[in-house]
Design a protein around this motif. Structure first.
Motif, PDB file in Angstrom:
ATOM      1  N   GLN A 113       4.888   9.857   3.977  1.00 42.01           N
ATOM      2  CA  GLN A 113       3.866  10.664   3.307  1.00 42.01           C
ATOM      3  C   GLN A 113       2.470  10.329   3.809  1.00 42.01           C
ATOM      4  O   GLN A 113       1.473  10.587   3.140  1.00 42.01           O
ATOM      5  CB  GLN A 113       3.925  10.428   1.797  1.00 42.01           C
ATOM      6  CG  GLN A 113       5.183  10.961   1.169  1.00 42.01           C
ATOM      7  CD  GLN A 113       5.376  10.442  -0.241  1.00 42.01           C
ATOM      8  OE1 GLN A 113       4.481   9.857  -0.833  1.00 42.01           O
ATOM      9  NE2 GLN A 113       6.573  10.650  -0.773  1.00 42.01           N
ATOM     10  N   ALA A 114       2.392   9.739   4.999  1.00 42.65           N
ATOM     11  CA  ALA A 114       1.108   9.245   5.502  1.00 42.65           C
ATOM     12  C   ALA A 114       0.057  10.334   5.566  1.00 42.65           C
ATOM     13  O   ALA A 114       0.345  11.476   5.923  1.00 42.65           O
ATOM     14  CB  ALA A 114       1.319   8.653   6.892  1.00 42.65           C
ATOM     15  N   ASN A 115      -1.177   9.981   5.213  1.00 44.66           N
ATOM     16  CA  ASN A 115      -2.285  10.898   5.418  1.00 44.66           C
ATOM     17  C   ASN A 115      -2.919  10.614   6.783  1.00 44.66           C
ATOM     18  O   ASN A 115      -2.544   9.672   7.482  1.00 44.66           O
ATOM     19  CB  ASN A 115      -3.301  10.785   4.273  1.00 44.66           C
ATOM     20  CG  ASN A 115      -3.729   9.352   4.036  1.00 44.66           C
ATOM     21  OD1 ASN A 115      -3.618   8.512   4.935  1.00 44.66           O
ATOM     22  ND2 ASN A 115      -4.198   9.059   2.834  1.00 44.66           N
ATOM     23  N   GLU A 116      -3.893  11.439   7.137  1.00 51.68           N
ATOM     24  CA  GLU A 116      -4.508  11.330   8.465  1.00 51.68           C
ATOM     25  C   GLU A 116      -5.082   9.935   8.705  1.00 51.68           C
ATOM     26  O   GLU A 116      -4.932   9.359   9.780  1.00 51.68           O
ATOM     27  CB  GLU A 116      -5.640  12.350   8.582  1.00 51.68           C
ATOM     28  CG  GLU A 116      -5.196  13.771   8.375  1.00 51.68           C
ATOM     29  CD  GLU A 116      -5.152  14.533   9.684  1.00 51.68           C
ATOM     30  OE1 GLU A 116      -6.010  14.250  10.530  1.00 51.68           O
ATOM     31  OE2 GLU A 116      -4.253  15.367   9.839  1.00 51.68           O
ATOM     32  N   ALA A 117      -5.733   9.410   7.646  1.00 50.03           N
ATOM     33  CA  ALA A 117      -6.412   8.121   7.801  1.00 50.03           C
ATOM     34  C   ALA A 117      -5.412   7.036   8.188  1.00 50.03           C
ATOM     35  O   ALA A 117      -5.669   6.231   9.095  1.00 50.03           O
ATOM     36  CB  ALA A 117      -7.112   7.752   6.495  1.00 50.03           C
ATOM     37  N   LEU A 118      -4.251   7.065   7.530  1.00 52.07           N
ATOM     38  CA  LEU A 118      -3.254   6.037   7.815  1.00 52.07           C
ATOM     39  C   LEU A 118      -2.726   6.185   9.235  1.00 52.07           C
ATOM     40  O   LEU A 118      -2.561   5.197   9.959  1.00 52.07           O
ATOM     41  CB  LEU A 118      -2.110   6.127   6.799  1.00 52.07           C
ATOM     42  CG  LEU A 118      -1.024   5.064   7.000  1.00 52.07           C
ATOM     43  CD1 LEU A 118      -1.581   3.687   6.711  1.00 52.07           C
ATOM     44  CD2 LEU A 118       0.168   5.335   6.110  1.00 52.07           C
ATOM     45  N   VAL A 119      -2.455   7.437   9.630  1.00 49.69           N
ATOM     46  CA  VAL A 119      -1.929   7.665  10.978  1.00 49.69           C
ATOM     47  C   VAL A 119      -2.920   7.117  12.000  1.00 49.69           C
ATOM     48  O   VAL A 119      -2.547   6.371  12.919  1.00 49.69           O
ATOM     49  CB  VAL A 119      -1.668   9.164  11.215  1.00 49.69           C
ATOM     50  CG1 VAL A 119      -1.276   9.411  12.665  1.00 49.69           C
ATOM     51  CG2 VAL A 119      -0.576   9.670  10.283  1.00 49.69           C
ATOM     52  N   GLU A 168       4.201   1.389   2.122  1.00 48.21           N
ATOM     53  CA  GLU A 168       5.331   2.088   1.518  1.00 48.21           C
ATOM     54  C   GLU A 168       5.262   3.588   1.800  1.00 48.21           C
ATOM     55  O   GLU A 168       4.172   4.147   1.902  1.00 48.21           O
ATOM     56  CB  GLU A 168       5.313   1.896  -0.008  1.00 48.21           C
ATOM     57  CG  GLU A 168       5.278   0.449  -0.435  1.00 48.21           C
ATOM     58  CD  GLU A 168       6.656  -0.120  -0.700  1.00 48.21           C
ATOM     59  OE1 GLU A 168       7.637   0.556  -0.350  1.00 48.21           O
ATOM     60  OE2 GLU A 168       6.737  -1.224  -1.266  1.00 48.21           O
ATOM     61  N   ASN A 169       6.409   4.233   1.876  1.00 49.06           N
ATOM     62  CA  ASN A 169       6.508   5.693   2.027  1.00 49.06           C
ATOM     63  C   ASN A 169       5.634   6.248   3.145  1.00 49.06           C
ATOM     64  O   ASN A 169       4.841   7.163   2.939  1.00 49.06           O
ATOM     65  CB  ASN A 169       6.133   6.395   0.719  1.00 49.06           C
ATOM     66  CG  ASN A 169       7.058   5.987  -0.399  1.00 49.06           C
ATOM     67  OD1 ASN A 169       8.253   5.818  -0.171  1.00 49.06           O
ATOM     68  ND2 ASN A 169       6.514   5.809  -1.579  1.00 49.06           N
ATOM     69  N   VAL A 170       5.766   5.663   4.321  1.00 44.19           N
ATOM     70  CA  VAL A 170       4.916   6.085   5.432  1.00 44.19           C
ATOM     71  C   VAL A 170       5.182   7.538   5.819  1.00 44.19           C
ATOM     72  O   VAL A 170       4.335   8.198   6.416  1.00 44.19           O
ATOM     73  CB  VAL A 170       5.110   5.121   6.624  1.00 44.19           C
ATOM     74  CG1 VAL A 170       4.409   5.615   7.865  1.00 44.19           C
ATOM     75  CG2 VAL A 170       4.559   3.758   6.249  1.00 44.19           C
ATOM     76  N   MET A 198       0.851  -1.201   0.000  1.00 45.84           N
ATOM     77  CA  MET A 198       0.000   0.000   0.000  1.00 45.84           C
ATOM     78  C   MET A 198       0.875   1.235   0.000  1.00 45.84           C
ATOM     79  O   MET A 198       1.854   1.321   0.732  1.00 45.84           O
ATOM     80  CB  MET A 198      -0.853   0.048   1.266  1.00 45.84           C
ATOM     81  CG  MET A 198      -1.855  -1.056   1.362  1.00 45.84           C
ATOM     82  SD  MET A 198      -2.762  -0.862   2.892  1.00 45.84           S
ATOM     83  CE  MET A 198      -3.653  -2.399   2.892  1.00 45.84           C
ATOM     84  N   GLU A 199       0.483   2.216  -0.813  1.00 46.68           N
ATOM     85  CA  GLU A 199       1.157   3.523  -0.798  1.00 46.68           C
ATOM     86  C   GLU A 199       0.515   4.380   0.296  1.00 46.68           C
ATOM     87  O   GLU A 199      -0.703   4.542   0.321  1.00 46.68           O
ATOM     88  CB  GLU A 199       0.971   4.214  -2.152  1.00 46.68           C
ATOM     89  CG  GLU A 199       2.043   3.908  -3.158  1.00 46.68           C
ATOM     90  CD  GLU A 199       3.404   4.422  -2.736  1.00 46.68           C
ATOM     91  OE1 GLU A 199       3.472   5.506  -2.119  1.00 46.68           O
ATOM     92  OE2 GLU A 199       4.416   3.720  -3.005  1.00 46.68           O
TER      93      GLU A 199
END
Lengths: 408, 346
Positions: B101-107, B97-99, B69-70
């Motif tokens: 650049q995480a967005n809010e949802a991922l965090v 991948e490339n955490v 997942m990106e």
């Protein structure tokens, strides 16, 4: 009390400006302005406008008080009494708060097109409250080709009540085309005693220190003021002057250059850091982005632009500080040369700028020749030019220090 | 503010100590775990770590499902879908991948997941080590997730070590000089170096790889940096320095940093010449140089005297003015500098 009080040692220039103020006063009383409306009008207009004109170029060596003179002239133009120094028009003009007096200066290396373009429109407006619209460009030498060209038309034919005051170290420092549109007033280097007197009178400096500062700064009013009021500046200056005597080897010279650059960087940083942070927080607050951990893209560009501007300002600040240290060094070798040529023993003797370091200067004079001293002064000049031309300051100074070594 | 605060508390590099005491593993020794951190900007190591994890997981269970997942395009809930047990059995490996650049949802999702990670799945968090999204790393370290550190390799001796290890991994013998030649030829980019090592191991049949084989495959190729030009100039090898300079210019080096590289070198020599005796470690701070730089400068000072150094220092300022618009031809200015410096050594 008069607006001319702080313009020291410039009697000739003040005389011309006073006449111009008188002529300007007559024009205002006659309900006229500058410029010629018709052919039959021409003779009359010339007779009335006499000493007054629409564009002035005030030149003089750094520290001779160009911008002070320009502000005083602006105040005198606005004042109904011709420069009383106490009325509202005078005080606001001198402090830069007068609505019809615009002061333009830059903290960057150049005045750019975007900085000066608003002035073209401004020049077309009639004065709102005062008698004249006065635009003072304090750093006319920092106009580059494009920003200078943008202003040409506006300077050439302003409306009847607009006056341009440009300040530059020399007439050669502004474009020929601008120069030819202005009337030139030259300021001279003010006498040391007059500068010292000003420091005592205006800044309340101790007379002895004021005399020392005026002499050390070679009559540069701004520098003398700093030296008189700031003890750290006096210490730093002394250290810079002692520098050449510590240059025993190439290695020592390189280390000394590194130190000097570091000290200058620190000094300029001390002056800018606090302001940088404050400006940034003010900007963030006005954009409503205070306290956000990540900035939205639209805000980010603005913050980035601010940071770029601050970086330019820091470059200029560091160069200014370095240049001042180099001028201090130059004064040291000037003194050495005075001794070597025996120019101080006669009746019309030339005073030493750094009399308090006489011992060091005498030693240096004994151990080298006038030729060597001249070569070193030349090297200092080259280093100043190089720093101005964007050579890495460290490299320019390393090369200089190597040439200042006693053996070289 | 939260991000910056967390950043300053956490470790800034592999060498510094920190409060976190999660296990650190090498890219080769990494094994699947419920949560795995792969942190650092050197993608060669990171890719190797990830592929080792995948290989190990597949070896244990050929049915393992792999999901990549990106972080930037992550949608809420994707993580829990991916980590929930499969109907058909088999393990799960999720690579984020490339955490950085995480967005809010991922965090939000990862923070929640870390509180109760699934024991059946393996979640690999790939982060480049920059400041963003570091609180996630801290949270993972707090639950003792194993970590692979992928620090970029910059120094030459580290590259030699890396290449030597590559051949050891492949169980092949190579001479020290051959490793050196290989690093000289393709050492600028670590990925290229790694690829060249494996190519050499595949193509070369000899029992012990030597300089000749390296020459056969990579001969005539020199990657030149400003520092190499500077080294040759300071050593007094005018011809070699000029050849290297031409190589550097031809491969796109700019005159300005070239002058800066020579300046750094000459400055180092001058400083060390004034410093006198004493251990390099004790002088490092006052000279503003690393101990190994000081030792090296001491060796290189052989053949330099005061007037030579003076000439070199003066030539530098002149060349810098030349490359910054003071002269007609920047290339000529560097060339003259290199010649002057090389000839100033007696």
């Amino acid at each position: 009390m008069s607006v001319w009080n702080d313009v020291v040692g410039q009697e000739a220039a003040i005389g011309i400006l006073r006449r111009a103020v008188g002529a300007a006063d007559e024009l205002v009383r006659a309900g006229r302005g500058l410029g010629v409306d018709s052919a039959e009008d021409a003779g009359e207009a010339a007779a009335v406008s006499g000493g007054m004109t629409h564009a002035w170029l005030i030149t003089g060596p750094p520290g001779s008080g160009r911008s002070t003179a320009a502000r005083a002239f602006a105040a005198a133009l606005q004042c109904p009494e011709g420069g009383c120094g106490i009325c509202h028009a005078c005080t606001t003009s001198l402090s830069g708060a007068h609505a019809d007096v615009s002061l333009v200066a830059t903290e960057h290396v150049q005045l750019r097109v975007d900085d000066v373009r608003p002035l073209i429109q401004l020049a077309q407006r009639s004065p709102s409250a005062g008698r004249w619209r006065v635009i003072v460009i304090e750093d006319a030498d920092r106009l580059n080709d494009s920003s200078g060209n943008v202003l040409l038309k506006a300077i050439e034919e302003p409306p009847p009540r607009t006056v341009w005051l440009l300040c530059a170290p020399g007439a050669d420092d502004v474009l020929t085309t601008i120069r030819s549109r202005c009337r030139r007033i030259g300021l001279r280097i003010p006498p040391v005693a007059a500068v010292a007197d000003l420091l005592v009178r205006r800044d309340g400096a101790d007379p002895a220190i004021a005399a020392f500062a005026a002499r050390s700064a070679q009559s540069h009013i701004g520098l003398a003021r700093r030296l008189a009021l700031d003890e750290a500046a006096r210490i730093r200056r002394r250290e810079v002057l002692k520098l050449p005597s510590t240059l025993r080897s190439v290695g020592a010279a390189v280390l000394a250059a590194g130190q000097l650059v570091e000290v200058c960087a620190e000094e300029s940083k001390a002056r800018t850091t606090e302001r940088d942070a404050e400006e940034k927080s003010t900007l963030l607050r006005s954009l409503g982005a205070e306290g956000l951990s990540t900035l939205p893209p639209a805000v980010r560009t603005q913050v980035k632009q601010l940071e770029e501007n601050q970086k330019r300002r820091a470059t200029r600040a560091q160069r200014d500080v370095l240049d001042r240290s180099l001028i201090d060094l130059l004064s040291l070798y000037r003194d050495v040369l005075v001794l070597q040529l025996g120019a101080n023993g006669r009746e019309d003797s030339i005073e030493l700028v750094n009399a308090e370091m006489a011992e060091l200067i005498e030693a240096e004079a004994r151990h080298s020749s006038a030729t060597a001293t001249l070569r070193r002064m030349e090297a200092i000049g080259v280093a100043r030019e190089r720093i101005e031309a964007n050579v890495s300051p460290l490299m320019a100074l390393e090369s200089l220090m190597v040439q200042l070594r006693p053996a070289a | 503010m939260a991000a910056a605060g967390a950043g300053s508390r956490s470790r800034s590099g592999s060498k510094s100590t920190s409060k976190a005491n999660n296990p650190i593993v090498t890219p080769d020794a990494v094994r699947p775990a419920p949560v795995l951190l792969v942190v650092g900007s050197e993608s060669v190591f990171a890719d190797r770590a990830v592929s080792n994890v995948l290989a190990a997981a597949r070896a244990a269970d050929p049915e393992t499902e792999v999901e990549r997942m990106e972080a930037a395009g992550y949608l809420a809930g994707m993580l829990s879908v991916a980590t929930s047990p499969s109907l058909f059995g088999g393990g799960k490996v999720v690579v984020l991948e490339n955490v950085e650049q995480a967005n809010e949802a991922l965090v939000t999702d990862v923070t929640g997941y870390l509180k109760d990670p699934s024991q059946e799945a393996c979640v690999v968090i790939r982060h480049s080590g920059v400041l963003r999204a570091r609180p996630l790393l801290e949270a993972a370290r707090a639950i003792n997730a194993p970590e692979v550190q992928c620090q970029p390799i910059t120094r030459d001796d580290e590259k030699v070590e890396f290449a030597t290890n590559e051949f050891r991994r492949g169980d092949r013998k190579i001479t020290a000089a051959a490793v050196r030649a290989l690093v000289d030829a393709v050492g600028n980019d670590l990925r290229e170096l790694a690829a060249s090592c494996s190519q050499l191991m595949n193509d070369d049949e000899t029992a012990r790889i030597d300089v000749d084989s390296v020459e056969r495959y990579f001969g005539g190729r020199v990657e030149v940096t400003g520092f190499k030009v500077a080294d040759a100039a300071v050593a007094g090898h005018a011809e070699e320095a000029l050849v290297l300079l031409r190589h550097a210019l031809a491969t796109g080096a700019d005159p300005v940093p070239l002058v800066a590289a020579v300046a750094m070198k000459v400055r180092g020599l001058a400083k060390v010449s004034a410093a006198g005796r004493g251990s390099s470690a004790s002088m490092a701070k006052s000279l503003g140089m690393a101990p190994w730089q000081i030792d090296r400068a001491r060796r290189e000072l052989n053949g330099w005297d005061e007037s030579g150094l003076a000439t070199a220092v003066m030539a530098l300022a002149e060349a810098d003015a030349g490359v910054k618009g003071g002269g007609r031809d920047p290339v000529y200015a560097v060339e003259r500098l290199v010649l002057t410096v090389a000839q100033s050594r007696r």
